[in-house]
Motif scaffolding. Structure first.
Motif, PDB file in Angstrom:
ATOM      1  N   GLU A 199      52.922  57.747  46.320  1.00 33.86           N
ATOM      2  CA  GLU A 199      54.005  58.407  45.599  1.00 33.86           C
ATOM      3  C   GLU A 199      55.057  57.414  45.104  1.00 33.86           C
ATOM      4  N   ARG A 200      55.060  56.192  45.659  1.00 33.34           N
ATOM      5  CA  ARG A 200      56.109  55.231  45.314  1.00 33.34           C
ATOM      6  C   ARG A 200      55.583  53.941  44.707  1.00 33.34           C
ATOM      7  N   ALA A 201      54.282  53.710  44.843  1.00 31.01           N
ATOM      8  CA  ALA A 201      53.736  52.443  44.345  1.00 31.01           C
ATOM      9  C   ALA A 201      53.822  52.385  42.831  1.00 31.01           C
ATOM     10  N   SER A 202      54.173  51.197  42.310  1.00 29.91           N
ATOM     11  CA  SER A 202      54.258  51.020  40.857  1.00 29.91           C
ATOM     12  C   SER A 202      52.857  50.985  40.271  1.00 29.91           C
ATOM     13  N   ALA A 203      52.784  51.233  38.982  1.00 27.89           N
ATOM     14  CA  ALA A 203      51.488  51.222  38.306  1.00 27.89           C
ATOM     15  C   ALA A 203      51.515  50.145  37.223  1.00 27.89           C
ATOM     16  N   PRO A 204      50.443  49.358  37.035  1.00 27.26           N
ATOM     17  CA  PRO A 204      49.227  49.419  37.846  1.00 27.26           C
ATOM     18  C   PRO A 204      49.321  48.560  39.108  1.00 27.26           C
ATOM     19  N   ILE A 205      48.447  48.830  40.071  1.00 33.05           N
ATOM     20  CA  ILE A 205      48.354  48.030  41.297  1.00 33.05           C
ATOM     21  C   ILE A 205      47.415  46.856  41.029  1.00 33.05           C
ATOM     22  N   GLN A 206      47.813  45.658  41.461  1.00 35.30           N
ATOM     23  CA  GLN A 206      47.043  44.446  41.201  1.00 35.30           C
ATOM     24  C   GLN A 206      46.074  44.169  42.355  1.00 35.30           C
ATOM     25  N   VAL A 207      44.808  43.962  42.022  1.00 36.83           N
ATOM     26  CA  VAL A 207      43.785  43.618  43.025  1.00 36.83           C
ATOM     27  C   VAL A 207      43.026  42.391  42.517  1.00 36.83           C
ATOM     28  N   LEU A 208      42.937  41.359  43.345  1.00 39.71           N
ATOM     29  CA  LEU A 208      42.211  40.117  43.009  1.00 39.71           C
ATOM     30  C   LEU A 208      41.045  39.938  43.965  1.00 39.71           C
ATOM     31  N   ILE A 209      39.849  39.826  43.431  1.00 38.35           N
ATOM     32  CA  ILE A 209      38.652  39.569  44.248  1.00 38.35           C
ATOM     33  C   ILE A 209      38.605  38.061  44.488  1.00 38.35           C
ATOM     34  N   ASP A 210      39.004  37.649  45.700  1.00 38.00           N
ATOM     35  CA  ASP A 210      39.116  36.209  45.973  1.00 38.00           C
ATOM     36  C   ASP A 210      38.644  35.805  47.364  1.00 38.00           C
ATOM     37  N   GLN A 211      37.920  36.691  48.079  1.00 41.17           N
ATOM     38  CA  GLN A 211      37.440  36.340  49.409  1.00 41.17           C
ATOM     39  C   GLN A 211      36.120  37.054  49.662  1.00 41.17           C
ATOM     40  N   ARG A 212      35.402  36.600  50.682  1.00 44.94           N
ATOM     41  CA  ARG A 212      34.130  37.211  51.024  1.00 44.94           C
ATOM     42  C   ARG A 212      34.271  38.110  52.241  1.00 44.94           C
ATOM     43  N   ARG A 213      33.530  39.212  52.224  1.00 47.63           N
ATOM     44  CA  ARG A 213      33.575  40.149  53.332  1.00 47.63           C
ATOM     45  C   ARG A 213      32.916  39.504  54.556  1.00 47.63           C
ATOM     46  N   PRO A 214      33.586  39.583  55.725  1.00 51.22           N
ATOM     47  CA  PRO A 214      33.011  38.946  56.927  1.00 51.22           C
ATOM     48  C   PRO A 214      31.736  39.652  57.389  1.00 51.22           C
TER      49      PRO A 214
END
Length: 438
Positions: free
Chosen positions: A423-438
């Motif tokens: 309800e409060r997060a600004s748009a758009p939300i930034q997501v960077l794919i920069d790591q590997r899943r353990p």
């Protein structure tokens, strides 16, 4: 000369006797205990360790996540030990059939060859060559992959279809591999053999739900009720009963079930934290939010509401997305963008910060589409009963899937945010794919 050959013949007979008698008397190591096989010893030790794990879970020394991880590791070790023991027994049985007649010919022949070779330089390389040619069984000591262990256990179960624990282990192994369909088949066998066993019954209910979009209504609900009727304080049954009530919209009943689970587990464990989040969500959905502490503390400070003494016009707040919608801008780090095929699937998702692990909404794109902005909303819900608009706090992420499947795999490149207030997060939300899943 005759005396020499007589003595040589006597010595060969003595050597023949010394070699053959121990072989004729040899028995498998497990024969020292009549009627007890190595597999039975391994299985008995496994049950002992499982009982200790269950005791530690009941006493709050470990949480359910640690319990499940340790249980899976014990099962993998048992699969490996049983397979090695069976292979060793088969090798011993096979070797016994041909070794005795071979030695009957080899002992005198080798004795003569040794005599002729004595005093010559060729004897040392011959012995060295014969030593290096001896086979060594299991020298690597490495545990086979999980899929190989599953295949071996499945083959073993065909030979011993009455082994309840074997079917349970096979079902859990398939679950760990992300294969719910074969897991259900294995657990159906266990349930057919032991329909009154509470753990078998409950695991079978979970398998049925896993193959029906995680819906507990129907036969899983009936099985959960049967377990609770036999053991009202069964932790896993209480947890699933709370989830069933949650799916039905019976939020008060869900809270009551989960509260009883909280009373039996370590309040500082991660399971307890997840349960408190589920209870808060149930209170919010049922209009009972005033009865629970506010959950604003779980939201990052950057998303907190502005102070009351600050003029509203001083710093305009960023525009928020419409209710039930999240705009997400996804980018990928150069090392992944340059080394992975652009046609590889990418899943962009939002999941509850405290609640069910499956995504609330997800959209599939390709790596070549990035960077891009997508909108996640209720129209992209994975489960219609669990909508994005119903969860005020979520985690947003993106994952590159080399397999093209939605099921996360170790090593998948990914990126995630922390918990966000929708309800409060600004748009758009930034997501960077920069790591590997353990």
């Amino acid at each position: 000369m005759t005396l020499f050959w007589t003595l040589a013949g006597a010595l060969m007979l003595l050597a023949f006797f010394v070699v053959l008698v121990p072989l004729l008397r040899r028995r498998p190591a497990s024969a020292s205990l009549p009627g007890v096989s190595q597999d039975a010893v391994n299985l008995s030790l496994f049950r002992q360790q499982m009982a200790e794990l269950d005791t530690d879970l009941a006493n709050g020394k470990i949480d359910s996540a640690q319990h499940q991880s340790a249980k899976l590791e014990l099962e993998r070790e048992l699969l490996h030990d049983i397979d090695d023991a069976g292979a060793a027994a088969a090798e011993h049985a096979t070797r016994g059939r041909w070794l005795l007649p071979l030695l009957a010919l080899a002992v005198p022949a080798l004795a003569l060859a040794f005599y002729q070779a004595t005093g010559t330089p060729q004897i040392i390389p011959r012995l060295a060559a014969s030593a290096t040619q001896a086979p060594v069984h299991g020298s690597t000591g490495e545990m086979p992959p999980l899929d190989v262990l599953a295949e071996r256990l499945a083959a073993r179960m065909e030979q011993n279809p009455e082994d309840i624990e074997g079917w349970m282990m096979l079902g859990r192994t398939y679950f760990a591999m992300g294969q719910p369909a074969p897991a259900l088949k294995a657990l159906q066998q266990a349930y057919a053999l032991a329909p009154d066993n509470l753990d078998v019954k409950l695991t079978y209910a979970e398998a049925l739900a896993a193959n029906n979009d995680n819906q507990l209504e129907g036969q899983p609900a009936a099985l959960i009720s049967e377990v609770l009727a036999a053991d009202p304080d069964h932790i896993n049954a209480r947890w699933l009963n709370g989830m069933l009530s949650f799916q039905r919209g019976q939020y008060t009943a869900a809270i009551q079930s989960w509260q009883r689970v909280l009373e039996q587990i370590d309040p500082a464990s991660s399971d307890a934290e997840d349960l408190r989040g589920l209870i808060a969500e149930a209170r919010q959905r049922g209009g009972l939010a005033d009865e629970a502490p506010a959950t604003v503390a779980a939201v990052p400070t950057s998303a907190a509401a502005p102070k009351a003494d600050k003029p509203a016009a001083a710093t305009p707040a960023p525009a928020a997305a419409a209710p039930g919608q999240i705009e997400v801008n996804v980018a990928v780090a150069p090392e992944f963008a340059e080394s992975i095929d652009p046609s590889t699937a990418v899943f962009i998702y939002a999941k509850a910060a405290a609640g069910p692990p499956m995504p609330l909404a997800a959209q599939r794109v390709t790596l070549g589409d990035l960077p891009m902005t997508v909108t996640l909303d209720d129209s992209l819900a994975i489960n219609p009963a669990l909508k994005l608009s119903s969860f005020p706090t979520v985690i947003v992420g993106a994952r590159i899937s080399a397999s093209g499947q939605a099921m996360p795999m170790p090593g998948d490149p990914q990126g995630e945010t922390g918990p966000l207030n929708t309800e409060r997060a600004s748009a758009p939300i930034q997501v960077l794919i920069d790591q590997r899943r353990p």
